[in-house]
Design an enzyme around this catalytic site. Sequence first.
Site, mmCIF file in Angstrom:
data_model
loop_
_atom_site.group_PDB
_atom_site.id
_atom_site.type_symbol
_atom_site.label_atom_id
_atom_site.label_comp_id
_atom_site.label_asym_id
_atom_site.label_seq_id
_atom_site.Cartn_x
_atom_site.Cartn_y
_atom_site.Cartn_z
ATOM 1 N N GLU A 1 -4.449 9.507 8.253
ATOM 2 C CA GLU A 1 -2.990 9.422 8.432
ATOM 3 C C GLU A 1 -2.525 10.323 9.576
ATOM 4 O O GLU A 1 -1.496 10.076 10.187
ATOM 5 C CB GLU A 1 -2.259 9.784 7.129
ATOM 6 C CG GLU A 1 -2.542 8.802 6.000
ATOM 7 C CD GLU A 1 -1.399 7.843 5.677
ATOM 8 O OE1 GLU A 1 -0.247 8.215 5.883
ATOM 9 O OE2 GLU A 1 -1.690 6.719 5.228
ATOM 10 N N CYS B 1 -4.273 -1.410 -2.221
ATOM 11 C CA CYS B 1 -4.437 0.034 -2.367
ATOM 12 C C CYS B 1 -5.288 0.243 -3.617
ATOM 13 O O CYS B 1 -4.933 -0.253 -4.693
ATOM 14 C CB CYS B 1 -3.062 0.667 -2.540
ATOM 15 S SG CYS B 1 -3.097 2.423 -2.932
ATOM 16 N N CYS C 1 -11.304 2.879 -0.716
ATOM 17 C CA CYS C 1 -9.957 3.275 -0.300
ATOM 18 C C CYS C 1 -9.690 2.542 1.000
ATOM 19 O O CYS C 1 -10.556 2.498 1.888
ATOM 20 C CB CYS C 1 -9.883 4.782 -0.082
ATOM 21 S SG CYS C 1 -8.325 5.313 0.671
ATOM 22 N N ASP D 1 0.866 -1.192 0.000
ATOM 23 C CA ASP D 1 0.000 0.000 0.000
ATOM 24 C C ASP D 1 0.897 1.234 0.000
ATOM 25 O O ASP D 1 2.063 1.172 0.397
ATOM 26 C CB ASP D 1 -0.907 0.026 1.239
ATOM 27 C CG ASP D 1 -1.854 1.232 1.230
ATOM 28 O OD1 ASP D 1 -2.390 1.559 0.151
ATOM 29 O OD2 ASP D 1 -2.048 1.856 2.277
ATOM 30 N N SER D 2 0.322 2.345 -0.434
ATOM 31 C CA SER D 2 1.055 3.602 -0.386
ATOM 32 C C SER D 2 1.427 3.951 1.058
ATOM 33 O O SER D 2 2.433 4.601 1.303
ATOM 34 C CB SER D 2 0.196 4.716 -0.971
ATOM 35 O OG SER D 2 -1.019 4.806 -0.249
ATOM 36 N N HIS E 1 -8.046 3.166 3.503
ATOM 37 C CA HIS E 1 -8.036 3.951 4.751
ATOM 38 C C HIS E 1 -9.433 4.128 5.345
ATOM 39 O O HIS E 1 -9.574 4.427 6.526
ATOM 40 C CB HIS E 1 -7.495 5.364 4.487
ATOM 41 C CG HIS E 1 -6.010 5.440 4.340
ATOM 42 N ND1 HIS E 1 -5.337 4.818 3.326
ATOM 43 C CD2 HIS E 1 -5.079 6.081 5.077
ATOM 44 C CE1 HIS E 1 -4.051 5.088 3.443
ATOM 45 N NE2 HIS E 1 -3.869 5.846 4.505
#
Length: 280
Positions: free
Chosen positions: A164, A79, A198, A16-17, A200
């Site tokens: 984040e 991702c 996504c 993942d990023s 996240h």
Amino acid sequence: MVQTFSSEPGAIGVFDSGYGGLTILEEIRREMPQYDYIYVGDNARAPYGTRSFEVVYEFTRQAVLHLFAQGCQLVILACNTASAKALRTIQQTDLPKVAPDHRVLGVIRPTVEALGELTRTGHIGVLGTPGTIRSASYPMEINKMYPGFKVYGESCPMWVPLVENNEYNAPGADYFVKKYISSLLSRSSDIDTVVLGCTHYPLLLEKIKSVLPAGVFPLIQGELVARSLKDYLLRHPEMEMRCTKGGNCRYQTTEAVHKFSEAAALFLHEEVEAEHIILE
Ligand code: DGL
């Protein structure tokens, strides 16, 4: 230069990023704890969501080659942005040249496959990063599988930064959760399924649920991706045999390791020790 990679059994790579892919890894490990895993978070260069196609492709390619070089035979792009912008090119252009017997899978197809059983109206909302929404990968995949469905994409540029920065539980997050969901739902009153496109976004799930009207279902990806991977390994015993089974997981990050360990604890509810890597 053409690189060649070993075909000896190795860990399953999960990329993942940043941290979001940990929500996928957690479900994969819950479903299949027996395998070894290497998680790569390109935290130093995240977020990917606002980056161009070319840059996301190049960064993702570097991560995949890095995982191959560590012995992974199979890599999951955990991702959506990387799956939307890089997966097809990696599968069609890179793999045949550098590692024809290796495999790279994404998270969009398993998510789309689940929609048929969930929606009654065939009106689907998709929430994602600007990159995922702009790529139109979801409408393309959905229309391939379900030609009659209508798809409404909404990009949510503030959600990844909220997660984040550990602000996803804060009152400030309510504003942005309402903003994007209201905008999405204003486009059709028939939407009954909303894809959290996504990795996240599961951290915002409680807030998202509190804003979605009754009868609108939020679709999260972790379990779907885990089940789909399990099914893939059953259907491909030749690949299953090339995945080692030691029950271990290594974490690698392009950022400082202490930052990764702290933030990863939010996603995994446990402390992990990470290794620093350089992708180039
Ligand atoms: N986790 C990524 C996804 O699923 C997005 C995060 C980013 O923008 O880097 O799309």
